[in-house]
Motif scaffolding. Structure first.
Motif, PDB file in Angstrom:
ATOM      1  N   PHE C 155       0.838  -1.204   0.000  1.00 17.11           N
ATOM      2  CA  PHE C 155       0.000   0.000   0.000  1.00 17.11           C
ATOM      3  C   PHE C 155       0.870   1.250   0.000  1.00 17.11           C
ATOM      4  CE2 PHE C 155      -1.961   3.509   2.266  1.00 17.11           C
ATOM      5  CZ  PHE C 155      -3.156   3.651   1.579  1.00 17.11           C
ATOM      6  N   ALA C 156       1.903   1.246   0.874  1.00 17.65           N
ATOM      7  CA  ALA C 156       2.759   2.430   0.993  1.00 17.65           C
ATOM      8  C   ALA C 156       3.512   2.689  -0.309  1.00 17.65           C
ATOM      9  CB  ALA C 156       3.737   2.242   2.138  1.00 17.65           C
ATOM     10  N   ASN C 159       1.056   4.234  -2.706  1.00 17.11           N
ATOM     11  CA  ASN C 159       0.589   5.564  -2.293  1.00 17.11           C
ATOM     12  C   ASN C 159       1.643   6.268  -1.444  1.00 17.11           C
ATOM     13  OD1 ASN C 159      -2.415   5.219  -3.077  1.00 17.11           O
ATOM     14  ND2 ASN C 159      -1.918   3.433  -1.830  1.00 17.11           N
ATOM     15  N   PRO C 160       2.691   6.781  -2.050  1.00 17.28           N
ATOM     16  CA  PRO C 160       3.743   7.375  -1.234  1.00 17.28           C
ATOM     17  C   PRO C 160       3.218   8.552  -0.411  1.00 17.28           C
ATOM     18  CG  PRO C 160       4.206   7.639  -3.601  1.00 17.28           C
ATOM     19  CD  PRO C 160       2.957   6.837  -3.489  1.00 17.28           C
ATOM     20  N   GLY C 161       3.609   8.588   0.862  1.00 19.59           N
ATOM     21  CA  GLY C 161       3.220   9.695   1.741  1.00 19.59           C
ATOM     22  C   GLY C 161       1.791   9.626   2.235  1.00 19.59           C
ATOM     23  N   LYS C 162       1.074   8.518   1.943  1.00 27.70           N
ATOM     24  CA  LYS C 162      -0.342   8.436   2.332  1.00 27.70           C
ATOM     25  C   LYS C 162      -0.569   7.529   3.532  1.00 27.70           C
ATOM     26  CE  LYS C 162      -2.173  10.765  -1.154  1.00 27.70           C
ATOM     27  NZ  LYS C 162      -2.411  12.160  -0.831  1.00 27.70           N
ATOM     28  N   LEU C 163       0.397   6.669   3.829  1.00 27.14           N
ATOM     29  CA  LEU C 163       0.203   5.739   4.940  1.00 27.14           C
ATOM     30  C   LEU C 163       0.464   6.482   6.240  1.00 27.14           C
ATOM     31  CD1 LEU C 163      -0.153   2.618   5.640  1.00 27.14           C
ATOM     32  CD2 LEU C 163       2.302   2.662   5.982  1.00 27.14           C
ATOM     33  N   SER C 174      10.838   4.609  18.549  1.00 29.29           N
ATOM     34  CA  SER C 174       9.872   4.322  17.500  1.00 29.29           C
ATOM     35  C   SER C 174      10.144   5.168  16.261  1.00 29.29           C
ATOM     36  CB  SER C 174       8.441   4.540  18.011  1.00 29.29           C
ATOM     37  OG  SER C 174       8.225   5.866  18.374  1.00 29.29           O
ATOM     38  N   HIS C 175      10.622   6.388  16.446  1.00 31.34           N
ATOM     39  CA  HIS C 175      11.014   7.226  15.307  1.00 31.34           C
ATOM     40  C   HIS C 175      12.118   6.530  14.510  1.00 31.34           C
ATOM     41  CE1 HIS C 175      12.550  11.479  13.947  1.00 31.34           C
ATOM     42  NE2 HIS C 175      12.013  10.786  12.969  1.00 31.34           N
ATOM     43  N   MET C 176      13.104   6.052  15.255  1.00 30.79           N
ATOM     44  CA  MET C 176      14.252   5.375  14.636  1.00 30.79           C
ATOM     45  C   MET C 176      13.791   4.127  13.892  1.00 30.79           C
ATOM     46  SD  MET C 176      17.247   6.292  14.582  1.00 30.79           S
ATOM     47  CE  MET C 176      18.642   5.492  13.811  1.00 30.79           C
ATOM     48  N   ALA C 177      12.903   3.352  14.530  1.00 26.97           N
ATOM     49  CA  ALA C 177      12.424   2.127  13.897  1.00 26.97           C
ATOM     50  C   ALA C 177      11.687   2.458  12.606  1.00 26.97           C
ATOM     51  CB  ALA C 177      11.502   1.368  14.848  1.00 26.97           C
ATOM     52  N   LEU C 178      10.901   3.551  12.639  1.00 32.03           N
ATOM     53  CA  LEU C 178      10.162   3.942  11.435  1.00 32.03           C
ATOM     54  C   LEU C 178      11.137   4.333  10.327  1.00 32.03           C
ATOM     55  CD1 LEU C 178       7.639   4.663   9.856  1.00 32.03           C
ATOM     56  CD2 LEU C 178       7.634   6.893  10.968  1.00 32.03           C
ATOM     57  N   ILE C 187      10.039   2.784   1.278  1.00 36.98           N
ATOM     58  CA  ILE C 187       8.739   3.456   1.230  1.00 36.98           C
ATOM     59  C   ILE C 187       8.841   4.825   1.872  1.00 36.98           C
ATOM     60  CG2 ILE C 187       7.263   1.420   1.207  1.00 36.98           C
ATOM     61  CD1 ILE C 187       7.129   1.643   4.254  1.00 36.98           C
ATOM     62  N   LYS C 188       7.810   5.636   1.634  1.00 41.45           N
ATOM     63  CA  LYS C 188       7.727   6.955   2.266  1.00 41.45           C
ATOM     64  C   LYS C 188       6.349   7.054   2.908  1.00 41.45           C
ATOM     65  CE  LYS C 188       9.512  10.831   3.173  1.00 41.45           C
ATOM     66  NZ  LYS C 188      10.088  10.521   4.445  1.00 41.45           N
ATOM     67  N   THR C 189       6.315   7.338   4.208  1.00 41.89           N
ATOM     68  CA  THR C 189       5.028   7.387   4.894  1.00 41.89           C
ATOM     69  C   THR C 189       4.796   8.785   5.470  1.00 41.89           C
ATOM     70  OG1 THR C 189       5.971   6.822   7.026  1.00 41.89           O
ATOM     71  CG2 THR C 189       5.314   4.986   5.624  1.00 41.89           C
ATOM     72  N   ALA C 190       3.578   8.999   5.988  1.00 41.41           N
ATOM     73  CA  ALA C 190       3.293  10.243   6.713  1.00 41.41           C
ATOM     74  C   ALA C 190       3.477   9.943   8.187  1.00 41.41           C
ATOM     75  CB  ALA C 190       1.871  10.701   6.445  1.00 41.41           C
TER      76      ALA C 190
END
Lengths: 506, 148, 329
Positions: C155-156, C159-163, C174-178, C187-190
């Motif tokens: 999905f990500a 839809n880049p930047g939409k997840l 958690s920031h680091m893990a992301l 991928i690129k997420t929001a």
């Protein structure tokens, strides 16, 4: 369920548990009344002690400390115009004027009674509708929170009818100051003026102690008063207050308790927001809103019943979802986990006895609190008999230690003094310390949820749909618009009807 | 105080922080300063409005009470000395000295031995009460200094 | 009159001198005996997070066992703020006399100096031990349309930047893990930043988030309503036997949150040895391990040397990753 409730009641009535409840209440009230020591701190200090008891007794004590501390904050709010915990900010609005008018005992008894009623109602909700309440917490996303806080801020407009411009400036200054420190979205330091320790931000409590109590001390010595306020204890105060509550405050108390419970459920919003909103609503629905702020017991009742009702609300999502509705509930959850009890919808089946005993004990605690509070009020009100010279320096010493206690930092003590000066001299030019405190309290929550909402809007591709299409948001927006425009509209309407009525007071 | 003066000062009190905060945040990313920027703009507008009102609006006295500022400055100065003393000689010693000295200075019964005795008694009792509540009962740390 | 005043001055001078000599003597004696007799007074335990938080609860459990071994107690000091940075720099700045110990979190002490100009560095500390290792987990709501990590990534990618991914705090575990996951999965997420685990969990359950990256420990409490898709630990977790690790899914995502204790650089090696030995004794006490389990604390002991090695490694990895994503120069 009823057999659980009965069993819980019997369990609470065990002498040892009753003793813990009373000790917790007294300790909690003292902690709450001391500016700088919060309910969170009081409960956190006692969690290790509960490791040595069985889980039920431990929870009973923690619940009693929580209730006592939230109530205790109103004592200092009324007697020395210093909210003992942030939850009691709105109590100063009418509690302190009552004290200045020599009606300290009525204010104190009123706040006690309202706290007990609010706490009781909040707990009833917890007992009967915990699970549906918890689901409500999940409906509140970032945009809803944002609008809830904006709604809370709209109080400013209502609070400073005669001086809207300066009220707004005070609120905005408070909000701006609250942005000092790391920003949440990117984690970069802001507005530290090259002084690194400011990266931790302006802590609410030292700023509030400064704005309220240190500025008050400056005023006290400069005005050459002999005592803080006249204190004429009148024997019939208790029955007067009870009669007044029964005849004209029923709706107020119910509404405020309901607001408190709902706000309490939401993680991230606690007693401080609940009491402000309830105060504002009570004022709005009153026949004569202008008398609020001059020392009416309705204002004290609204604020104090709301902040104690928060307790029941905050515990509901903690017990049923494992999501604490307030910082104190989070600490209590730590205590539960340490006893090997997992929160969740199953808690009422898997640890039913414990859960019901805890909730029923809170009902008992609120009844006990009434009598213990009445006993303690006799002592606390004596503060007013102490000459101003002693009280002034005493408040300074307590303010120092209270500011230091939050983060163990001398910076906070300096912040307290600086805000005291801002509060005092700002007050001289018409700025309002209450609204500034509102700004400092609400600022971080508003910004956090604004930034989250913007991130979500970025992902969904529409700012409008995030902010303006959720049903709860819409309701809150309508409330806010109404809240901002109502005082002006009502004033205009009064003016008109006065003009038509030939200047007679309508 | 004159109403115009009060408006003028309040206006400055809004404008100066707005500009200072804007200056401080000018190099930060947009996400970090979005909310502060809104506030700065709002404060600037309100400040200008108050300034404008101070020149065009009606004058007249604000209804404030008479305050003796010499006494206020003594209190503020004593608090500053108290904070410095706390760092140097410790919380409890400086607290008791502060309580005794300042409550004696402000007492209503003249600078007699008796009133000093009252202040001394108050200072000692209050310090002991603070010690008992904070250090013994709650075990909340108090500021540290050289002595006690 | 005059004469007596003079005498008084002399007397005071002599007394002061005598006192100075005594004080100096005491001081000298203390210095030579310090290593033998430690601790001779209560030890400050600096906590960078609030009373009642996970770090605090862990330290309080440890204190119970410390009190059995050492006569001097800990005095807890809470220097909170800025995601722990205030407390961590307080520990680094304290006098290296062995009387200020502090609790630190990794990756916080690694990331804050890189990303936030924090006033300390990982070289300011001597590491006593590691006591907790809490892995991160990729979690969705039980009713989510995503049933596996693979579906989320698909999905990500489409839809880049939409997840919408929730994390707790910036420059945190958690920031680091992301960041690692985004990098490894391409991928690129929001990213949506929450203040605490409570509102993050609520947001996931309420449907505001698509997925979240959170502490396994915090997720465990709401497991009836959430599905864990992957964990960052090296091996599968005991109570989540069905859940694959990121490693098994072919991604090198290993970020976790570790807690340990440190003293300042320059502390007497004998004191350091004493502390390391004592903490080791506590950490190996079966009663302590049982208490930790009850409190839901994922115990993992590492000796001071091993903990230091881990911190250095973590630092090197973080430097590379943060440079890659443009968060460090």
């Amino acid at each position: 369920m009823w057999e659980h409730i009965l069993a819980g009641f019997l369990e609470t009535m065990q002498p040892f548990n009753l003793f813990l409840a009373i000790a917790g209440l007294v300790g909690g009230i003292v902690i709450g009344a001391l500016p700088g020591l919060t309910a969170t701190m009081g409960v956190a200090l006692m969690v290790p002690v509960t490791f040595a008891m069985d889980a039920t007794s431990g929870l009973i004590m923690l619940g009693a400390i929580y209730s006592g501390a939230i109530y205790g904050g109103s004592n200092s709010a009324i007697l020395i115009n210093t909210p003992g915990t942030p939850s009691s900010v709105a109590t100063t609005f009418d509690g302190w004027p009552m004290c200045k008018k020599g009606k300290a005992d009525e204010a104190l008894i009123g706040s006690l009674t309202a706290s007990c009623i609010g706490g009781f109602i909040g707990t009833l909700f917890l007992l009967f509708v915990a699970a549906p309440m918890a689901k409500l917490a999940l409906k509140f996303g970032a945009p809803e929170f944002f609008w809830l806080c904006i709604f809370g801020l709209s109080t400013i407009a209502a609070m400073s009818v005669n001086n809207v411009a300066k009220g707004l400036v005070s609120g905005a200054l408070g909000l701006l100051v609250s942005t000092i420190g790391l920003d949440l979205a990117l984690g970069v330091p802001r507005f530290t003026f090259g002084y690194y320790p400011l990266v931790g931000g302006i802590e609410v409590i030292p700023a509030m102690i400064g704005l309220f109590s240190f500025s008050q001390v400056i005023y006290l010595v400069a005005s050459k008063q002999k005592f803080i306020a006249d204190y004429n204890p009148s024997p019939g105060a208790l029955s007067r207050v009870l009669r007044k509550f029964w005849t004209s405050c029923k709706v107020n108390l119910l509404r405020s308790s309901l607001i408190g419970t709902v706000v309490g459920i939401l993680p991230g919003a606690g007693g401080e927001i609940a009491s402000i909103i309830s105060y504002n609503e009570t004022k709005r629905w009153d026949k004569d809103p202008s008398r609020f702020g001059t020392g009416v017991i309705e204002g004290v009742a609204a604020s104090e019943s709301a902040n104690n009702a928060v307790i029941g609300g905050a515990l509901a999502p903690m017990l049923t979802l494992g999501i604490p509705g307030s910082a104190v509930a989070a600490v209590i959850m730590g205590g539960l986990l340490a006893h090997g009890i997992q929160p969740g919808f199953k808690i009422f089946e898997s640890s039913g006895n414990l859960a019901y005993t805890f909730i029923v004990s809170l009902l008992v605690v609120n009844v006990l609190m009434f009598f213990i509070g009445l006993f303690l009020i006799k002592g606390t009100a004596r503060v007013l008999n102490v000459p101003a010279a002693y009280i002034g320096v005493g408040i300074v010493a307590l303010s120092v230690i209270g500011s230091y206690a939050i983060r163990n930092s001398m910076l906070d003590v300096a912040i307290m003094v600086i805000f005291g000066l801002i509060g005092h001299f700002g007050g001289r030019i018409g700025l309002d310390t209450g609204t500034m405190a509102l700004g400092i309290i609400l600022g971080p929550i508003i910004e956090e949820n604004l930034s989250k909402s913007m991130s979500i809007a970025g992902a969904e591709g529409s700012v409008f749909s995030v902010f303006f299409t959720h049903p709860i948001s819409l309701v809150l927006i309508i409330f806010t618009v109404f809240s901002v425009s109502a005082p002006a509209l009502i004033a205009k309407w009064r003016l008109k009807s006065n003009a038509q009525g030939g200047g007679q007071n309508g | 105080m004159d109403k115009r003066m009060s408006d003028r000062l309040a206006g400055l009190f809004a404008i100066v922080p707005a500009i200072v905060f804007y200056w401080q945040g000018r190099q930060l990313a947009a996400e970090s300063v979005l909310f502060p920027m809104v506030l700065e703009a709002f404060l600037l507008i309100m400040g200008l409005y108050l300034l404008g009102r101070s020149f065009t609006g009606a004058g007249g006295k604000t209804d404030d009470e008479h305050l003796t500022y010499s006494r206020a400055w003594v209190m503020i100065g004593a608090t500053a000395v108290y904070l410095i003393g706390m760092d140097l000689i410790g919380f409890y010693v400086s607290t008791s000295i502060f309580l005794i000295a300042v409550s004696w200075f402000f007492n209503d019964h003249g600078y007699t031995l008796r009133s000093f005795g009252m202040s001394a008694l108050f200072g000692v009792v209050m310090t002991v009460a603070i010690y008992a509540t904070f250090s013994l009962f709650l075990q909340v740390p108090t500021p540290e200094g050289l002595l006690f | 009159m005059k004469c007596s005043k003079k005498w008084l001055v002399y007397l005071i001078a002599v007394l002061t001198l005598a006192m100075l000599i005594v004080v100096a003597g005491c001081g000298g004696k203390k210095d030579s005996d310090k290593a033998m007799k430690y601790p001779t007074k209560p030890i400050n335990m600096v906590m960078a997070f609030t009373a009642g938080g996970s770090s605090d609860v862990q330290a309080r459990i440890m204190q119970k066992y410390w009190d059995k071994l050492v006569p001097q107690p800990w005095v807890f000091q809470y220097k909170t703020g800025a995601g722990g940075a205030i407390g961590f720099s307080e520990i680094a700045k304290a006098k290296p006399d062995g009387y200020t110990i502090g609790g630190v979190n990794v990756p916080h002490i690694v990331l804050q100096p890189i990303g936030q100009n924090a006033q300390f560095s990982i070289d300011d500390y001597i590491y006593i031990c590691q006591v907790v290792n809490d892995p991160q987990a990729l979690v969705v709501n039980k009713n989510s349309r995503f049933k596996s990590a693979k579906e989320v990534i698909e999905f990500a990618k489409a839809n880049p930047g939409k997840l919408k991914v929730g994390i707790v705090g910036t420059y945190s575990g958690s920031h680091m893990a992301l960041l690692e996951w985004e990098d490894q999965a391409g991928i690129k997420t929001a990213q949506i930043v929450y203040k605490g685990a409570a509102d993050q969990n609520a947001a996931l359950l309420g449907g505001e988030l698509d997925v979240m990256m959170g502490n396994v420990n915090d997720v465990m409490r709401s497991l009836d309503m959430m599905t864990v898709l992957a964990v960052t630990s090296k091996e599968r977790i005991k109570f989540l036997p069905e859940t694959p690790t990121f490693k098994e899914l072919g991604m090198n995502v290993f970020s976790d949150i570790r807690r340990g204790f440190v003293v300042q650089k320059g502390t007497d090696p004998q004191i350091v040895k004493f502390l390391r030995d004592t903490f080791k004794k506590i950490a190996e006490d079966p009663e302590y391990i049982k208490d930790m389990e009850k409190a839901g604390q994922p115990t993992e002991y590492l000796s001071g040397e091993d903990f230091e090695k881990y911190v250095k490694e973590n630092n090197a990895n973080a430097q590379t990753l943060l440079k890659k994503v443009g968060l460090a120069k």
